[in-house]
Scaffold this active site. Structure first.
Site, PDB file in Angstrom:
ATOM      1  N   LYS A 180      37.120  33.086  38.736  1.00  0.00           N
ATOM      2  CA  LYS A 180      37.391  31.780  38.128  1.00  0.00           C
ATOM      3  C   LYS A 180      37.544  30.756  39.244  1.00  0.00           C
ATOM      4  CE  LYS A 180      40.595  29.275  35.175  1.00  0.00           C
ATOM      5  NZ  LYS A 180      41.684  29.392  34.201  1.00  0.00           N
ATOM      6  N   GLU A 236      36.579  39.842  44.086  1.00  0.00           N
ATOM      7  CA  GLU A 236      37.531  39.631  42.975  1.00  0.00           C
ATOM      8  C   GLU A 236      37.191  40.542  41.794  1.00  0.00           C
ATOM      9  OE1 GLU A 236      40.227  38.178  42.463  1.00  0.00           O
ATOM     10  OE2 GLU A 236      40.491  36.415  43.714  1.00  0.00           O
ATOM     11  N   LYS A 257      33.559  31.987  35.553  1.00  0.00           N
ATOM     12  CA  LYS A 257      33.913  30.715  34.937  1.00  0.00           C
ATOM     13  C   LYS A 257      34.040  29.639  36.007  1.00  0.00           C
ATOM     14  CE  LYS A 257      37.731  28.782  32.376  1.00  0.00           C
ATOM     15  NZ  LYS A 257      39.147  28.832  32.304  1.00  0.00           N
ATOM     16  N   TYR A 307      31.908  26.620  23.106  1.00  0.00           N
ATOM     17  CA  TYR A 307      32.394  25.795  22.008  1.00  0.00           C
ATOM     18  C   TYR A 307      31.284  25.522  20.993  1.00  0.00           C
ATOM     19  CZ  TYR A 307      36.260  25.346  25.217  1.00  0.00           C
ATOM     20  OH  TYR A 307      37.304  25.646  26.061  1.00  0.00           O
TER      21      TYR A 307
HETATM   22  N1  PBG Z   1      44.411  29.075  32.624  1.00  0.00           N
HETATM   23  C1  PBG Z   1      44.028  28.164  31.696  1.00  0.00           C
HETATM   24  C2  PBG Z   1      42.613  28.033  31.324  1.00  0.00           C
HETATM   25  N2  PBG Z   1      41.992  28.929  30.514  1.00  0.00           N
HETATM   26  C3  PBG Z   1      40.706  28.410  30.262  1.00  0.00           C
HETATM   27  C4  PBG Z   1      40.568  27.212  30.956  1.00  0.00           C
HETATM   28  C5  PBG Z   1      39.381  26.290  30.962  1.00  0.00           C
HETATM   29  C6  PBG Z   1      38.478  26.380  29.785  1.00  0.00           C
HETATM   30  C7  PBG Z   1      37.593  25.193  29.598  1.00  0.00           C
HETATM   31  O1  PBG Z   1      37.560  24.255  30.408  1.00  0.00           O
HETATM   32  O2  PBG Z   1      36.897  25.189  28.570  1.00  0.00           O
HETATM   33  C8  PBG Z   1      41.750  26.979  31.657  1.00  0.00           C
HETATM   34  C9  PBG Z   1      41.972  25.740  32.450  1.00  0.00           C
HETATM   35  C10 PBG Z   1      42.453  25.793  33.818  1.00  0.00           C
HETATM   36  O3  PBG Z   1      42.399  26.829  34.495  1.00  0.00           O
HETATM   37  O4  PBG Z   1      42.923  24.751  34.265  1.00  0.00           O
HETATM   38 MG    MG Z   2      41.850  38.364  41.347  1.00  0.00          MG
END
Ligand code: PBG
Ligand code: MG
Length: 352
Positions: A219, A258, A273, A338
Site C-alpha cells: 500500500k 512486503e 493499492k 466503486y
Molecule cells: N487505512 C485506511 C484506508 N483504507 C482504504 C483507504 C483508501 C481507499 C480509497 O482511496 O478508495 C484508506 C485511506 C488511507 O490509507 O489513507
Molecule cells: Mg508490511
C-alpha cells in the site's frame, strides 16, 4: 450478445477514397487480420472481466439518511439499512464480496481510536445486519485506526511518531470484534509491520480459524486516497502524512518484500493499492508469488474517471471498463472498485 452486421467505415459510400493510390507492402504478418471482425476480436481476447472479479467498497454512516461524498459523484455514505439493500443487489448480480468502511461520528474519535474495538461500533453492526440478511455475500472489514482516531492516522501516536508494535495490539482487538460480528475477511490496511501474524494468531486463538486475511500488502502513500479520506472524515484532522508506514511510490522491489512478509505471516490474499498507477506492481506480485492478488481502484481513480465523464470530457462507461480489464491483463484476480455494481449490471445485460 448478437453482433450486428455493419459496413466497415472503410467501405462506406459516403467516405470518398477513390483518389487514394493503391499500395501493397507485401506483408505476410498482418496483426490487423485478427481484429477485423467482432467475432474474431472476441475469439482472440486474452482476459475477461466477470462479476466474480469484483469487490464493492461501501461507506456506512449512523442514522437513516444517505450522505453524498462530494469528490466521488454517485457514491454516498449509507445507513446500515441501505447498506443491507445494496448488499442484496450486489449478491443478486453475483458480486462475491463487499468491503465496509465507516464514517465515524467525530465525537467518538479519540487519540487511541477506541471506537475501533467497540463490538457495537458501526462496522460491526453493519456486518451483523448484512450477514443476517445476505449470508451468501462475503463481508470484508478494514483493519486500521484512521476512521477512529482524532489525529487521522492508522495507528497510535506518541510524540508525533506512529508507533508500530503498540498499534498492532490495537489492530488485533479491532480484528477480533469484526470477526465476532461475522466478517468473513479481515483486511488490514494499516501497513504496520507484523500485523498479519498477530491478527492470524489472535483469530486462531479465539476460534476464528476460518476467517480469511486479505492483506493490503503493498500500500503506497498516495494522493489518490483524498476522496476516501473525505468520505470517512479522516482528512479533517490528519496530522502530517502517512509516509512513515505507507510505501514510497518510487519503490517496486520493496513491494515484493512486503508481500513475501505478509504471505509468510499467514495472509490468504494480498492487495496492491492504489491500482492503475501501480499495474507494474500488480504484475510483478502475481508473477513472483502466484497467489490470489487483488488491486484497489481507489477513490481518486474513481473520481478522475467519473469526474471527467460528468464533464463530458471522456466516455465514462468505456473508461470504466477499460480500466478494469487492464487490472485483469496485469494479473489481478480481482479488483476493489466503486464501479462494481454498475459493471455487474452491465455484465448481466450482456453489454460489454
Ligand atoms: N487505512 C485506511 C484506508 N483504507 C482504504 C483507504 C483508501 C481507499 C480509497 O482511496 O478508495 C484508506 C485511506 C488511507 O490509507 O489513507
Ligand atoms: Mg508490511
Amino acid at each position: 450478445m448478437a453482433s450486428r452486421v455493419v459496413t466497415p467505415f472503410e467501405r462506406r459510400k459516403d467516405v470518398h477514397t477513390d483518389n487514394l493510390p493503391v499500395s501493397d507492402l507485401g506483408l505476410s504478418k498482418r496483426p490487423r487480420r485478427n481484429r477485423r471482425a467482432d467475432w474474431s476480436r472476441r475469439l482472440v481476447r486474452e482476459v475477461e472481466l466477470t462479476a466474480n472479479d469484483l469487490i464493492w467498497p461501501l461507506f456506512v454512516i449512523e442514522g437513516d439518511s444517505e450522505i453524498a461524498v462530494d469528490a466521488m459523484p454517485g457514491v454516498s455514505r449509507l445507513s446500515i439499512q441501505a447498506a443491507v439493500r445494496e448488499a442484496e443487489k450486489a449478491a443478486a448480480l453475483d458480486i462475491p464480496a463487499i468491503a465496509l468502511f465507516p464514517y465515524t461520528d467525530p465525537l467518538l474519535r479519540d487519540e487511541l481510536g477506541s471506537e475501533a474495538h467497540n463490538s457495537r461500533n458501526l462496522v460491526c453492526r453493519a456486518t451483523r445486519a448484512i450477514k443476517a440478511a445476505v449470508p451468501e455475500i462475503g463481508v470484508i472489514t478494514d483493519v486500521a485506526l484512521d476512521p477512529y482516531t482524532s489525529h487521522g492516522h492508522d495507528g497510535l501516536m506518541r510524540d508525533g511518531v506512529v508507533l508500530n508494535d503498540e498499534s498492532v495490539a490495537a489492530l488485533v482487538e479491532q480484528a477480533l470484534v469484526q470477526a465476532a460480528a461475522g466478517a468473513d475477511v479481515i483486511a488490514p490496511s494499516d501497513m504496520m509491520d507484523g500485523r498479519v501474524a498477530a491478527i492470524r494468531a489472535a483469530l486462531d486463538r479465539e476460534g476464528f480459524r476460518d476467517v480469511q486475511i486479505m492483506a493490503y500488502a503493498a500500500k503506497y502513500a498516495s494522493a489518490f486516497y483524498g476522496p476516501f479520506r473525505d468520505a470517512v472524515g479522516s482528512n479533517v484532522a490528519l496530522v502530517g502524512d502517512k509516509r512513515t508506514y505507507q510505501m514510497d511510490p518510487a519503490n517496486g522491489d520493496e513491494a515484493l518484500r512486503e508481500v513475501a512478509l505478509d504471505l509468510d505471516e499467514g495472509a490468504d490474499m494480498v492487495m496492491v493499492k492504489p491500482g492503475m498507477p501501480y499495474l507494474d506492481v500488480v504484475h510483478r506480485v502475481k508473477e513472483a508469488f502466484r497467489v490470489p492478488t487483488f488491486a484497489y481502484q481507489v477513490s481518486g481513480e474513481y473520481a478522475m474517471i467519473e469526474g471527467a465523464a460528468r464533464q463530458g470530457w471522456i466516455d465514462g462507461e468505456k473508461a470504466m471498463l477499460e480500466s478494469l480489464i487492464a487490472f485483469k491483463r496485469a494479473g489481478a484476480d480481482g479488483v476493489l472498485t466503486y464501479f462494481a455494481l454498475r459493471v455487474a449490471q452491465r455484465l448481466k445485460q450482456g453489454r460489454l
